[in-house]
Design a protein around this motif. Structure first.
Motif, mmCIF file in Angstrom:
data_model
loop_
_atom_site.group_PDB
_atom_site.id
_atom_site.type_symbol
_atom_site.label_atom_id
_atom_site.label_comp_id
_atom_site.label_asym_id
_atom_site.label_seq_id
_atom_site.Cartn_x
_atom_site.Cartn_y
_atom_site.Cartn_z
ATOM 1 N N ALA A 1 2.420 3.692 -3.311
ATOM 2 C CA ALA A 1 2.079 5.000 -3.372
ATOM 3 C C ALA A 1 3.178 5.845 -3.152
ATOM 4 O O ALA A 1 3.207 7.017 -4.073
ATOM 5 C CB ALA A 1 1.066 5.311 -1.954
ATOM 6 N N MET A 2 4.352 5.444 -2.448
ATOM 7 C CA MET A 2 5.409 6.341 -2.581
ATOM 8 C C MET A 2 5.953 6.431 -3.727
ATOM 9 O O MET A 2 6.500 7.181 -4.504
ATOM 10 C CB MET A 2 6.501 5.801 -1.594
ATOM 11 C CG MET A 2 7.464 6.417 -1.045
ATOM 12 S SD MET A 2 6.944 7.884 -0.039
ATOM 13 C CE MET A 2 6.987 6.907 1.397
ATOM 14 N N ASP B 1 -0.280 7.869 5.851
ATOM 15 C CA ASP B 1 -0.035 6.420 5.936
ATOM 16 C C ASP B 1 -0.559 6.126 7.348
ATOM 17 O O ASP B 1 -0.826 6.899 8.270
ATOM 18 C CB ASP B 1 1.516 6.235 6.034
ATOM 19 C CG ASP B 1 1.792 4.634 5.906
ATOM 20 O OD1 ASP B 1 1.077 4.039 5.480
ATOM 21 O OD2 ASP B 1 2.722 4.430 6.552
ATOM 22 N N GLU B 2 -0.855 4.715 7.761
ATOM 23 C CA GLU B 2 -1.582 4.295 9.061
ATOM 24 C C GLU B 2 -2.769 5.154 9.353
ATOM 25 O O GLU B 2 -3.152 5.578 10.512
ATOM 26 C CB GLU B 2 -0.341 4.446 9.976
ATOM 27 C CG GLU B 2 1.100 3.654 9.799
ATOM 28 C CD GLU B 2 0.528 2.324 10.134
ATOM 29 O OE1 GLU B 2 -0.233 1.642 10.700
ATOM 30 O OE2 GLU B 2 1.667 1.389 9.474
ATOM 31 N N LEU C 1 8.546 5.580 6.310
ATOM 32 C CA LEU C 1 8.442 6.538 5.264
ATOM 33 C C LEU C 1 9.976 6.835 4.682
ATOM 34 O O LEU C 1 10.125 6.975 3.549
ATOM 35 C CB LEU C 1 7.676 7.641 5.452
ATOM 36 C CG LEU C 1 6.048 7.379 5.856
ATOM 37 C CD1 LEU C 1 5.194 8.612 6.593
ATOM 38 C CD2 LEU C 1 5.293 6.568 5.048
ATOM 39 N N ILE D 1 0.621 11.530 0.890
ATOM 40 C CA ILE D 1 0.213 10.311 1.466
ATOM 41 C C ILE D 1 -0.037 10.269 2.917
ATOM 42 O O ILE D 1 0.995 10.982 3.536
ATOM 43 C CB ILE D 1 1.427 9.358 0.922
ATOM 44 C CG1 ILE D 1 1.692 9.290 -0.307
ATOM 45 C CG2 ILE D 1 0.999 8.251 1.679
ATOM 46 C CD1 ILE D 1 2.850 8.676 -1.042
ATOM 47 N N THR E 1 -3.614 5.566 3.194
ATOM 48 C CA THR E 1 -3.441 4.059 3.257
ATOM 49 C C THR E 1 -3.722 3.702 4.818
ATOM 50 O O THR E 1 -3.420 4.396 5.642
ATOM 51 C CB THR E 1 -1.851 3.413 2.655
ATOM 52 O OG1 THR E 1 -0.972 4.135 3.772
ATOM 53 C CG2 THR E 1 -1.441 4.176 1.585
ATOM 54 N N ARG F 1 1.712 10.790 9.073
ATOM 55 C CA ARG F 1 1.168 9.866 9.647
ATOM 56 C C ARG F 1 0.651 10.421 11.046
ATOM 57 O O ARG F 1 1.193 11.393 11.253
ATOM 58 C CB ARG F 1 2.463 8.831 10.064
ATOM 59 C CG ARG F 1 2.917 7.628 9.220
ATOM 60 C CD ARG F 1 3.711 6.788 9.849
ATOM 61 N NE ARG F 1 3.811 5.255 9.003
ATOM 62 C CZ ARG F 1 4.227 4.404 9.613
ATOM 63 N NH1 ARG F 1 4.869 4.445 10.748
ATOM 64 N NH2 ARG F 1 4.364 3.208 8.797
ATOM 65 N N LYS G 1 0.769 -1.049 0.244
ATOM 66 C CA LYS G 1 0.106 0.005 -0.019
ATOM 67 C C LYS G 1 0.914 1.090 0.069
ATOM 68 O O LYS G 1 0.688 2.049 -0.845
ATOM 69 C CB LYS G 1 -0.941 0.060 1.253
ATOM 70 C CG LYS G 1 -1.807 -1.138 1.374
ATOM 71 C CD LYS G 1 -2.758 -1.138 2.664
ATOM 72 C CE LYS G 1 -1.963 -0.779 3.742
ATOM 73 N NZ LYS G 1 -1.105 -2.208 4.497
ATOM 74 N N THR G 2 1.733 1.340 0.952
ATOM 75 C CA THR G 2 2.758 2.657 1.037
ATOM 76 C C THR G 2 3.644 2.564 0.151
ATOM 77 O O THR G 2 3.926 3.715 -0.338
ATOM 78 C CB THR G 2 3.205 2.483 2.550
ATOM 79 O OG1 THR G 2 1.978 2.412 3.590
ATOM 80 C CG2 THR G 2 3.994 3.864 2.664
ATOM 81 N N TYR G 3 4.400 1.396 -0.175
ATOM 82 C CA TYR G 3 5.433 1.190 -1.092
ATOM 83 C C TYR G 3 5.153 1.806 -2.566
ATOM 84 O O TYR G 3 5.611 2.553 -3.069
ATOM 85 C CB TYR G 3 6.158 -0.014 -0.982
ATOM 86 C CG TYR G 3 7.363 0.074 -1.707
ATOM 87 C CD1 TYR G 3 8.656 0.643 -0.882
ATOM 88 C CD2 TYR G 3 7.515 -0.552 -2.923
ATOM 89 C CE1 TYR G 3 9.851 0.533 -1.670
ATOM 90 C CE2 TYR G 3 8.703 -0.631 -3.614
ATOM 91 C CZ TYR G 3 10.086 -0.209 -2.726
ATOM 92 O OH TYR G 3 11.117 -0.160 -3.636
ATOM 93 N N LEU H 1 4.396 13.570 3.096
ATOM 94 C CA LEU H 1 4.021 12.168 3.579
ATOM 95 C C LEU H 1 3.837 12.573 5.198
ATOM 96 O O LEU H 1 4.487 13.507 5.918
ATOM 97 C CB LEU H 1 5.337 11.437 3.647
ATOM 98 C CG LEU H 1 5.921 11.213 2.064
ATOM 99 C CD1 LEU H 1 7.212 10.628 2.173
ATOM 100 C CD2 LEU H 1 5.198 10.458 1.242
#
Length: 339
Positions: free
Chosen positions: A144-145, A234-235, A191, A232, A260, A164, A140-142, A162
């Motif tokens: 998107a990155m 994340d988490e 990240l 992004i 994500t 969180r 998911k994160t990778y 980025l």
């Protein structure tokens, strides 16, 4: 049952890649389709029932095509090729492989590896806001990155942000010395690691010094308008509904957002409602927003991780059924309480 035999031409330069160390991949495919493989110089014979031989042959041919394109075949590739063959979708494997996003600093290509990941990447390309929901190891994160860095390098956006929800900064990390940024840096480390791997440490630091790449806790987003950026979150399962609303209302013109999260791994206080869960329910019918749900079949880490995720999914479904059965009211007769 009559045996069928078929022969596959297997160039010697691809054998080690397709067959795996100590023929591990051959043995896995033999077990999956109940066939026997016999290698003779530059070709391989498959023996078994006609249907099983055809399936095994198609699986090997897809892996050979991946190898010809320069891919290092992994156990995940083999497992996924087998599962796609059982679903009569084996050709999807080589179609997915065409979707190159970018390369890491070491030259390794970054591509989606499953149908779920492919749909996720396509949604990021097409939609302004995308939710990527799924268990650990689904990329998911990778991914998107990688999409963010590609958009930044091609000047589709002018910066990358980025973030969180740093819910642990005041507790488990609160004893660390330094300012708030120093305290939350360990929580944002995944990240940073992805950025270093894809972009390179030097390029990352230069762009971060210029303010073109920002890695910050979610609290830093309040009061800002984020234009022309790839953002992004994340988490996201660890956001509150108020935090999620705050974040979504920061988005400005020319921006793209990927959110994500893994709904099964919340670190919120017991009984607290996740902002991710609320957002999915509230926003699911808005056309410009994409919601991609990845599953255990999209896990691309070690195959054991896939089995662990699947085992937890099965366990949680069983627990939900048990809870529903306990909560179901007992039958009552027309004249009183049933026994």
């Amino acid at each position: 049952m009559s045996l069928t035999e078929t022969t596959i031409n297997m160039p010697t330069e691809h054998m080690a890649n397709v067959f795996g160390q100590f023929d591990t991949y051959i043995k896995k495919i033999e077990r999956a389709f109940s066939v026997t493989a016999v290698i003779r110089e530059d070709h391989m014979k498959l023996l078994g029932s006609q249907r099983d031989v055809e399936k095994a042959s198609r699986t090997f041919c897809q892996l050979l095509e991946l190898s010809r394109r320069g891919n290092a075949i992994t156990e995940q590739n083999v497992d996924y090729a087998i599962s796609l063959t059982f679903e009569e979708k084996e050709e999807a494997l080589t179609e997915i492989d065409k979707e190159l996003i970018c390369h890491t600093i070491s030259g390794k290509p970054i591509k989606p590896k499953t149908l779920g990941q492919s749909a996720y990447v396509e949604a990021i390309r097409e939609k302004m806001i995308v939710f990527g929901i799924g268990p650990a190891g689904t990329g998911k994160t990778y991914l998107a990155m990688a999409m963010a860095i590609h958009a930044f390098k091609t000047e589709e956006v002018s910066r990358i942000i980025l973030t969180r929800p740093a819910i642990e900064a005041g507790e488990k990390l609160g004893f660390l010395p330094g300012d708030l940024q120093s305290k939350v840096d360990p929580y944002l480390r995944p990240l940073y690691d992805a950025l270093h791997q894809i972009m390179g440490a030097d390029s990352f630091l230069k762009n971060m010094e210029k303010g073109l790449i920002e890695v910050a806790p979610l609290a830093y987003m309040r009061g800002r308008t984020l234009d022309n950026a790839f953002i992004i979150l994340d988490e996201a399962q660890n956001t509150t509904p108020a935090q999620m609303k705050m974040f979504l209302t920061r988005i400005g013109f020319g921006s793209k957002v990927v959110i994500t999260g893994d709904a099964t791994q919340k670190d919120l206080a017991p009984g607290a409602v996740s902002g991710l869960d609320v957002a999915i329910r509230v926003l699911q019918n808005i056309q410009e927003i994409g919601i991609c749900k990845l599953t255990s079949s999209d896990v691309v880490r070690h195959p054991l991780v896939q089995r662990i995720v699947k085992a937890y999914e099965d366990y949680e479904k069983k627990e939900q059924r048990t809870t529903k059965a306990k909560d179901k009211p007992r039958n009552r007769s027309r004249y009183g309480t049933g026994r």
